[in-house]
Every structure is written in structure tokens, then in C-alpha cells.
Enzyme design. Structure first.
Site, PDB file in Angstrom:
ATOM      1  N   GLN A 164      21.985  -0.513  35.223  1.00 25.32           N
ATOM      2  CA  GLN A 164      23.087   0.628  34.434  1.00 25.32           C
ATOM      3  C   GLN A 164      24.149   1.942  35.032  1.00 25.32           C
ATOM      4  OE1 GLN A 164      19.842   1.719  31.971  1.00 25.32           O
ATOM      5  NE2 GLN A 164      18.208   2.797  33.928  1.00 25.32           N
ATOM      6  N   HIS A 213      13.590  16.042  22.227  1.00 24.70           N
ATOM      7  CA  HIS A 213      11.907  15.451  22.631  1.00 24.70           C
ATOM      8  C   HIS A 213      10.306  15.854  22.217  1.00 24.70           C
ATOM      9  CE1 HIS A 213      14.571  14.102  25.949  1.00 24.70           C
ATOM     10  NE2 HIS A 213      13.811  13.052  25.978  1.00 24.70           N
ATOM     11  N   ASP A 218      13.458   9.569  32.000  1.00 25.72           N
ATOM     12  CA  ASP A 218      13.787  11.224  33.104  1.00 25.72           C
ATOM     13  C   ASP A 218      12.690  12.295  32.753  1.00 25.72           C
ATOM     14  OD1 ASP A 218      12.752  11.471  29.606  1.00 25.72           O
ATOM     15  OD2 ASP A 218      15.269  11.252  29.337  1.00 25.72           O
ATOM     16  N   ASP A 248       9.667   1.323  32.772  1.00 30.09           N
ATOM     17  CA  ASP A 248      10.836   1.289  32.631  1.00 30.09           C
ATOM     18  C   ASP A 248      10.937   0.923  33.567  1.00 30.09           C
ATOM     19  OD1 ASP A 248      13.551   2.442  33.433  1.00 30.09           O
ATOM     20  OD2 ASP A 248      13.225   4.402  32.040  1.00 30.09           O
ATOM     21  N   ASP A 278       9.874  -4.567  31.943  1.00 29.88           N
ATOM     22  CA  ASP A 278      10.479  -4.667  30.861  1.00 29.88           C
ATOM     23  C   ASP A 278       9.681  -4.187  30.186  1.00 29.88           C
ATOM     24  OD1 ASP A 278      12.408  -5.801  28.604  1.00 29.88           O
ATOM     25  OD2 ASP A 278      10.647  -6.942  28.543  1.00 29.88           O
ATOM     26  N   ALA A 279       9.859  -3.805  28.842  1.00 33.28           N
ATOM     27  CA  ALA A 279       8.448  -3.019  28.236  1.00 33.28           C
ATOM     28  C   ALA A 279       8.472  -3.959  27.132  1.00 33.28           C
ATOM     29  CB  ALA A 279       9.316  -2.500  26.302  1.00 33.28           C
ATOM     30  N   ASP A 290      10.665   5.710  23.610  1.00 35.39           N
ATOM     31  CA  ASP A 290      12.171   5.723  23.971  1.00 35.39           C
ATOM     32  C   ASP A 290      13.118   5.058  24.452  1.00 35.39           C
ATOM     33  OD1 ASP A 290      14.112   8.454  23.922  1.00 35.39           O
ATOM     34  OD2 ASP A 290      13.134   9.703  26.240  1.00 35.39           O
TER      35      ASP A 290
END
Length: 517
Positions: free
Chosen positions: A240, A270, A294, A314, A348-349, A366
Site C-alpha cells: 500500500q 478509537h 498505527d 497486520d 493476513d488476518a 480495525d
């Protein structure tokens, strides 16, 4: 090596190089289209299809050229050098002035594809003087396919992460330029129009040098035009594009052009994401965060003194690295990612859930909005079924679910899919000024827990002892009430469950009324 064998060897080596360059050109344009237009699966499909179609056209047209094939091959390589090298600069530069940048990228894809389609027939015909037909075709195709494999590996592991979309196209153009130059200077005596070829050599040389010097400023100009505020950080990762912008003392993080948070009001996102789930859970020993690289959700989790371990999954290593090192993110997340209780997994989740056997007391989701087909598996029925199996007996899961106001059908689809997976759900919402009306969905195992029970337990929550900046007990209670008409969509009763094989959520998300915001 005699001159004939040398010529044939260089010719086949060139096919390897142009095969490498051609496949990388296809990947660059597909990635560029994804970044500027979104929806990776659609953009890769359209861009690759158009290039392959144009390659067919180029191959067909090549049969009309009978003479001076080496001259023509050198001309094609010089043209490819210019087009490949300038692809990103053209796309970024024009993106600042037109909303139809997709047409520019697709036109580039077809032009480059047309010229690539010229190459193989030309080389095969040039080489027919040195090898018999069956050997000639086999050797040319072999080198082209081998080059494509090496090109794909180079793009994935070297070009995109290290050269990015700024310099990878220029490197490609240099490969085509080198091929043309080798033939020009090694076999100039075989050319029919050698002076024109030499002139083209100097023109393309000057063009590539100028492009090398001007590429970054032009691309930064194009990038800046996409954002209303000053860009203070940009990084192209394998997965990305990360952008941080600044307005006065506030910062915005964008991923592939989509806002992830603003320091102006991120607590309004959040704190509601984390605290209702944490207040509902009876244990905080094992926490799973999917996405959230983040570190802002982790910051909220660490406000609970009885936290055991936090596993953060992540896919992109760049995001957690940025959260640990960039001053803007460090200030925003309070250096939460450095806490020894936080374990970061780069996977990957969905793959992580499939391979893990752990149970969790709280799962925070998230993830990016479901605006692309390649994200549908992370909002699908089997994904939520896997989540259910990873919940402890009183475990709680919460997911960001987009805007219930602007993307009503998408919000309802996520809720319906979670319930179909055997979860009892409770939807809530809050106003985030920089993002609009936003929503989340809490869930627990159905059967032992129900929506009414969750709501009743949360009615007694007062958020006392948790140092929040926005959330209070009273504010939390208000989030579970939706006003009249929010879900009165004419298609609300027909919303389907999102599955891998029928990703209806993508369609619902695209029907959203984002233009109202």
C-alpha cells in the site's frame, strides 16, 4: 564466438530482458491503477486484460512489416523505453488535472502492450536466419517466459519496495533502452537507417536523464494535488501507499488515499472502538487486534492495568514500523507498540485465524473499509465463523463497520453476516468530524449471550478510572441509540449475507452515499 552466434545470443538475451521488462510494466500499471483508482482486483483485471489484448494487436500488426526488421526492433525498444519510463510521471502529473485518470492509465497500458506485442514476432523473424523454426520459436518463447518469472520476482521483492512507483518505471525504460543501444552500437552496419537510430539514441538518452531528475518533483506535485493539506511523509510499500499530511498542528494518515485517522479527532473513533468491548469482557488476559498497525487501538487497550498479552496482526510490516519510529505516530500512540506485552505478527488476518488455535477474551477488528473485492474475505461468513471459534466463553469481538448513515446497506450486511456466523450482535455509532457518522458492531457467542443482555450490561458502564479524552459513560449510552430513518433503506430488508463466493458487501459499499458527506 563467431558473429552469427554472437548476434543470435544477444538477440535471445534481449528477449529475456524485454520479457522481464514487459511483465514488470504490466505490474507497474496495474499497481498504479489500484493506487489512484482503488479496487485492486478490478484494476489488475482490466489493466492486464487491456495489455494482453493490445499485445495481440501488436503481434497482428507486425506481420505487415516485411523489411528492415532490426531497425524496427530498435525503434520499438526506444519507444517502449520512453513510454515505460514516463508511465508514473504521466499518471501522477495528469491526476492533478483530470478526474478521468483511469482512461490515461488504460491508454498507456494499451500503448505499451501494443509495442510489447511487436517484440516477439519481430525477434522470431530476425532469428529465423540463424536457427530452424522449431528451435527458433522454442528458444525465443523460453527466454521470454524466463524473463517474465525473473521480472515478477524482482517487482515483488526489489523494485516496488525499494524503487517504488517513482523509479521502477524508469528502471524498466532503461532496460529497453539498453537493449536498443546494444543492437545499435554492436550491429550498426546491419541497419538501414543507422543515422536516424543514432539520433534517436541521443534523444532518448537526454529524455531518460531529464526524467530521472524531474520524476520525484512531478510525482510529489501529483500526490500533493490529491490531498488538501501538506504531505509530510510518503512511503510506497509492497502492499500500500502510506501518506501523512499536516494541517496546523494536526496530522492525517492515509492508506491508498483513504483516511485512516486524524489527530484532530481520532479519540472519537478509537475510544468507542476499544472501551465498550473491554467493559463488556470479563477477562483482559488475551487480546487480539486485527489491523490497527498505527498503535492507536493498542494505546487504548494499555489503559487497562489487568491486560495480559496483546497480539496485533497486520499484514504490512511498514505500518507497525512507522508506528514505532515516526514522531507523529509516536506522539499519537504514546509509544504503545514498544510495550513488552504487545506481540506483532505480520500475516493476513484470515490466514492467522485459520492457523492459530488460541482463544481470546477480546478481539478488536480495525481493518480497512470493504471497498475492494480483495478485502471481502475479511468480512465474510467464514471469517466471522473462525472468529467465533477463537472467542473464549465470555469473549467479545468488535469490528469497525463503516458508516451506518452513508453506507447503510454495507453496515447492515456486516451485522447480518456476523449474526449468520452464530454471534449475537449490538450495533452502535458516533460522530467523528473528519470521517462523518461512523459505526461499530459488538458481538459475543449467540446462545449464551444475546443482544439484550449485552445492552443491559453496558447500561451500567461508567468508564470510570479509564483516562479517556472523549468517552464518558453518558456518551457511551447515547451511542447505542439510532435515530428515526437511519436504517429505513428501501433495500434494507433484502440485505444478504456476505460470503467468499458471493461478496455482496462490495456491491453494497459501492452503493453508499459518500457524495453526501
Amino acid at each position: 564466438m563467431n558473429s552469427i552466434r554472437r548476434f543470435s545470443f544477444i538477440l535471445k538475451a534481449s528477449v529475456f530482458a524485454t520479457g522481464l521488462s514487459g511483465i514488470v510494466a504490466e505490474y507497474v500499471l496495474s499497481t498504479l491503477a489500484t493506487y489512484l483508482l482503488g479496487n485492486a482486483v478490478f484494476q489488475w483485471t482490466i489493466t492486464m486484460s487491456l495489455m494482453l489484448f493490445a499485445m495481440g494487436l501488436g503481434s497482428r500488426i507486425s506481420k505487415n512489416f516485411r523489411w528492415h526488421l532490426l531497425d524496427l526492433f530498435i525503434a520499438v525498444e526506444f519507444l517502449l523505453s520512453i513510454l515505460c519510463a514516463s508511465a508514473s510521471v504521466l499518471a501522477y502529473g495528469l491526476a492533478a488535472h483530470t478526474e478521468n485518470i483511469g482512461l490515461v492509465i488504460y491508454a498507456l497500458a494499451m500503448a505499451i502492450g501494443l509495442l510489447i506485442g511487436f517484440e516477439i514476432p519481430l525477434v522470431t523473424r530476425i532469428n529465423q536466419d540463424y536457427e530452424e523454426l522449431r528451435t527458433n520459436i522454442a528458444n525465443v518463447m523460453e527466454k521470454d517466459y524466463y524473463g517474465a518469472l525473473v521480472g515478477g520476482l524482482l517487482f515483488a521483492f526489489v523494485a516496488l519496495p525499494y524503487l517504488g512507483l517513482t523509479y521502477t518505471p524508469i528502471a524498466l525504460g532503461t532496460i529497453n533502452f539498453a537493449v536498443a543501444s546494444i543492437f545499435l552500437w554492436s550491429f550498426r552496419h546491419l541497419l538501414y537507417r543507422s543515422r536516424i537510430a543514432i539520433g534517436a539514441f541521443f534523444v532518448v538518452t537526454a529524455f531518460l536523464i531529464g526524467l530521472m531528475l524531474a520524476a520525484k518533483p512531478i510525482i510529489l506535485y501529483g500526490e500533493q494535488a490529491r490531498y488538501k493539506d501538506k504531505i509530510v511523509y510518503e512511503e510506497q510499500t509492497v502492499y500500500q501507499k502510506l501518506i501523512i499530511t499536516q494541517w496546523r498542528n494536526h496530522y492525517w494518515l492515509y492508506i491508498n488515499g483513504q483516511e485512516q485517522f486524524s489527530t484532530y479527532d481520532e479519540e472519537r473513533y478509537h475510544e468507542p472502538l476499544v472501551h465498550p468491548a473491554m467493559q463488556l469482557a470479563t477477562s483482559h488476559q488475551r487480546i487480539l487486534v486485527l489491523g490497527g498497525g498505527d498503535g492507536l487501538a493498542v494505546r487504548e487497550l494499555l489503559k487497562y492495568k489487568d491486560i495480559g498479552t496483546i497480539t496485533l496482526v497486520d499484514l504490512d510490516p511498514a505500518m507497525p514500523r512507522l508506528a514505532r519510529t515516526h514522531p507523529v505516530l509516536l506522539a499519537a500512540n504514546g509509544n504503545s507498540m514498544a510495550d513488552p506485552r504487545v506481540n506483532v505478527v505480520h500475516e493476513d488476518a484470515g490466514t492467522y485465524l485459520r492457523n492459530s488455535s488460541e482463544l481470546f477474551d477480546v478481539i478488536i477488528i480495525d481493518l480497512p473499509d470493504p471497498d475492494s473485492v480483495d478485502l471481502m474475505h475479511l468480512y465474510s461468513l467464514d471469517f466471522y465463523q473462525m472468529l467465533r471459534h477463537h472467542l473464549s466463553a465470555d469473549g467479545v469481538v468488535v469490528t469497525q463497520a463503516g458508516s451506518p448513515y452513508f453506507a447503510t446497506l454495507a453496515f447492515l450486511c456486516i451485522d447480518r453476516t456476523m449474526r449468520a456466523a452464530g454471534l449475537a450482535t449490538l450495533a452502535y455509532h458516533n460522530q467523528v468530524p473528519t470521517m462523518g457518522e461512523w459505526g461499530w458492531i459488538l458481538a459475543m457467542r449467540a446462545g449464551t449471550h444475546g443482544t439484550t443482555g449485552m445492552r443491559e450490561r453496558l447500561q451500567h458502564v461508567r468508564i470510570e478510572g479509564i483516562p479517556t479524552r472523549y468517552l464518558t459513560g453518558e456518551a457511551l449510552q447515547a451511542m447505542f441509540t439510532f435515530g428515526k430513518g437511519v436504517f429505513d433503506h428501501p433495500k434494507a430488508g433484502d440485505v444478504e449475507v456476505n460470503t467468499r463466493h458471493k461478496p455482496v458487501l462490495y456491491r453494497y459499499y459501492k452503493e453508499a452515499r459518500w457524495d453526501v458527506y
